[in-house]
Design a protein around this motif. Structure first.
Motif, PDB file in Angstrom:
ATOM      1  N   GLN A  32       1.065  -1.372  -0.147  1.00 20.98           N
ATOM      2  CA  GLN A  32      -0.205   0.078  -0.131  1.00 20.98           C
ATOM      3  C   GLN A  32       0.819   0.723  -0.118  1.00 20.98           C
ATOM      4  N   HIS A  33       0.009   2.053  -0.775  1.00 21.93           N
ATOM      5  CA  HIS A  33       1.084   3.477  -0.606  1.00 21.93           C
ATOM      6  C   HIS A  33       0.335   4.565   0.084  1.00 21.93           C
ATOM      7  N   THR A  34       0.841   5.286   1.173  1.00 24.07           N
ATOM      8  CA  THR A  34       0.079   6.130   1.780  1.00 24.07           C
ATOM      9  C   THR A  34       1.205   7.428   1.924  1.00 24.07           C
ATOM     10  N   TYR A  43       5.096   3.470   2.605  1.00 21.45           N
ATOM     11  CA  TYR A  43       4.069   2.832   1.226  1.00 21.45           C
ATOM     12  C   TYR A  43       4.841   1.676   2.392  1.00 21.45           C
ATOM     13  N   THR A  44       3.651   0.391   1.994  1.00 25.30           N
ATOM     14  CA  THR A  44       4.341  -1.409   2.329  1.00 25.30           C
ATOM     15  C   THR A  44       4.285  -1.999   1.458  1.00 25.30           C
TER      16      THR A  44
END
Length: 246
Positions: A32-34, A43-44
């Protein structure tokens, strides 16, 4: 020795392959990008663990193999599967099917052996995760070995699940449920309802109907589609059951 009508129901494991294939094509296995501000973000990244060891049980050999292998393969891992020494052949057939469907060599592997083989897999430093279906004693041993190498461990262990029959129950449905919880696969199920607590107000009716339905169970040749109740997995297991009955 599992009756044919029950063995055919074990094919449900292919549904897991479809489910995991779906998840692999969605955001379930993606990072995921936050955005945090105008000039920063977090990001993960989801990465495969590597080698996953899976130790199966004999009561549902195909389903257990797929329950363990499908999620691991969908997430990019390789799998070493050790089937129970009491039901080894289905794992070999599954490996052949994977190979025929295009899974590269070395991605899904099968090793055979007794509990010593499982110990070697659980304690090997090259194994990133181990999943085992078995007894509580086996689970404890695997947890200890996993802790020594700080690997991820998933345990599906046997239980003694109680069934409660209340005074306002539908007795017929309660009997059907109790029979399914105890007689399915000749009682060889990890969540078997080995204790049935029945309210005294319905006990007499419950027992009468339970005895009637149990006597009607068809016991016979496992290859006969009409057979409902088959043999236990081996003589040692049967002797253990006899001791408990005595």
């Amino acid at each position: 020795g599992k009756p044919l009508r029950e063995a055919l129901s074990d094919r449900g494991g292919h549904d897991v392959l479809r489910l995991m294939a779906h998840h692999a094509s969605t955001t379930c296995v993606r990072g995921q990008h936050t955005p945090l501000s105008s000039d920063s973000f977090a990001y993960t990244v989801r990465e495969p663990l590597g080698v996953c060891a899976a130790i199966g049980a004999w009561n549902y050999p195909v389903q257990i193999a797929l329950w363990k292998a499908a999620p691991a393969l969908a997430c990019g891992n390789s799998v070493i599967f050790k089937p129970s020494e009491h039901s080894p052949f289905t794992a070999n057939r599954l490996a052949q099917i994977f190979e025929a469907s295009g899974v590269p060599p070395g991605v899904f592997n099968v090793v055979y052996g007794s509990k010593d083989t499982g110990v070697l897999l659980a304690g090997h430093a090259g194994v990133a995760k181990v999943s085992v279906t078995g007894s509580v004693e086996t689970g404890k041993a695997v947890a200890r070995l996993g802790a020594e190498t700080v690997k991820k461990v998933t345990l599906e262990l046997g239980g003694k699940s109680p069934i409660l029959v209340c005074e306002d129950c539908d007795v017929e449905k309660a009997v059907v449920g109790a029979m399914a919880g105890n007689w399915l696969n000749a009682g060889q199920v990890c969540s078997n309802g080995t204790r049935v607590f029945v309210h005294e107000s319905v006990l007499e009716r419950f027992l009468a109907r339970l005895i009637q339905r149990t006597r009607a169970i068809r016991i016979g040749d496992p290859m006969d589609p009409q057979t409902q109740f088959g043999p236990l997995v081996d003589l040692a297991h049967a002797e253990g059951v006899r001791k408990r009955i005595r």
